[in-house]
Write an enzyme that holds these catalytic residues in place. Structure first.
Site, PDB file in Angstrom:
ATOM      1  N   SER A 143     -29.203  40.944   0.487  1.00  0.00           N
ATOM      2  CA  SER A 143     -29.073  40.603  -0.690  1.00  0.00           C
ATOM      3  C   SER A 143     -29.788  41.363  -1.852  1.00  0.00           C
ATOM      4  CB  SER A 143     -29.318  38.937  -0.881  1.00  0.00           C
ATOM      5  OG  SER A 143     -29.421  38.530  -2.114  1.00  0.00           O
ATOM      6  N   TYR A 156     -35.499  32.395   1.232  1.00  0.00           N
ATOM      7  CA  TYR A 156     -34.413  33.361   1.141  1.00  0.00           C
ATOM      8  C   TYR A 156     -34.717  34.543   0.870  1.00  0.00           C
ATOM      9  CZ  TYR A 156     -29.847  34.860  -0.344  1.00  0.00           C
ATOM     10  OH  TYR A 156     -28.578  35.373  -0.478  1.00  0.00           O
ATOM     11  N   LYS A 160     -34.133  37.977   3.314  1.00  0.00           N
ATOM     12  CA  LYS A 160     -33.371  38.842   2.906  1.00  0.00           C
ATOM     13  C   LYS A 160     -34.154  40.322   2.724  1.00  0.00           C
ATOM     14  CE  LYS A 160     -29.534  36.834   2.790  1.00  0.00           C
ATOM     15  NZ  LYS A 160     -28.758  37.342   3.790  1.00  0.00           N
TER      16      LYS A 160
END
Length: 294
Positions: A143, A156, A160
């Site tokens: 991401s 998150y 990533k």
């Protein structure tokens, strides 16, 4: 990697979003598909939309945060088709709240799905792909959150960033080995998918999501709005990804404006500056990273 008719693609998180879009691109190239997801009902519905004959498709339900499930997926893929030419480690979940409000279960869930699933995929597929002695490719979905660090997304972001550095390390090692297995890391910014609703697929062993405090709720709301504001669709991302595979491109960054934030972060490091904030303190409007992705 040149993609040929009847090459085999394995795609995780294939029931919707970018995963299903990757499956559509693969089907258009006459590849045989192995599709997996935790949500079996959505997976079968997604597969039906591809309109492929049964002999060209294998559906395999899996919880990719569990190594045993990924090992079984690899066994089933090679048993059915004899080879794997494209592995898309794509499954992922989104999560937004203050760093101090992440529980241990939250970390286990997000890292398990977003990072450890990629670790498991590499462990159980890549050695077999190397033994095929023919060109193949691995795409790990990271991401833009693996390139910059927006507040309200700690687990998150960590997951990533982990996928990015794991992919870079794997690429370096396979290059030194003169391997025929190529690697790419996909780093999109905001794409209109259901990733902001990931909690509905949270497995019971990771507990329930705690109630949000007002500040965490503000981060979650802004993230949901940003996801739906994305200008590139999952099909756009998938098309860009397949073009990158065919050109042997490692970094796939579909939202090119996010690179402004990436460059700013690198400049902070080089110049010894403290990190330039990506959002105002009140978190009352989209971050610079979000604005750059539009």
């Amino acid at each position: 990697m040149q993609i040929y008719q009847d090459n085999i693609a394995v795609i995780t998180g294939a029931a919707g979003g970018i995963g299903l879009a990757l499956a559509r691109q693969a089907a258009r190239r006459n590849m045989k598909l192995v599709l997996t997801d935790l949500d079996t009902e959505r997976l079968h519905h997604a597969a039906a939309s591809l309109d492929l004959p049964p002999e060209r498709l294998l559906l395999h339900a899996a919880d990719v945060s569990r190594e045993a499930d990924v090992a079984a997926l690899a066994d089933a893929s090679f048993a059915r088709f004899g080879a794997v030419h494209l592995l898309c480690n794509n499954a992922g979940v989104g999560y937004s709240r203050l760093t101090t409000e992440h529980s241990t279960a939250d970390w286990d869930w997000v890292l398990g799905v977003n990072l450890m699933s990629v670790v498991h995929g590499i462990r159980h597929f890549v050695p077999r792909m190397q033994r095929q002695s023919e060109p193949s490719h691995v795409v790990n979905t990271a991401s833009a959150a693996g390139l910059v660090s927006s507040p309200g997304m700690a687990a998150y972001n960590v997951s990533k960033h982990g996928v990015v550095t794991l992919s870079e390390t794997l690429y370096a090692e396979l290059t030194e080995q003169a391997s025929q297995v190529g690697v790419s890391v996909l780093c999109p910014a905001w794409v209109p998918t259901g990733i902001n609703q990931s909690a509905r697929h949270r497995q019971p062993r990771f507990g329930t999501e705690p109630e949000l405090t007002p500040q965490s709720a503000a981060y979650a709301q802004r993230t949901a709005q940003a996801v739906q504001s994305g200008k590139l669709t999952p099909d756009d991302i998938a098309g860009i990804t397949f073009a990158a595979i065919e050109h042997g491109q490692f970094y796939i960054v579909p939202h090119r404006k996010i690179l402004q934030a990436v460059e700013l972060r690198a400049q902070d490091m080089v110049l010894g500056r403290n990190p330039t904030p990506l959002t105002p303190p009140a978190a009352s409007r989209p971050s610079k990273a979000a604005e750059a992705s539009r």
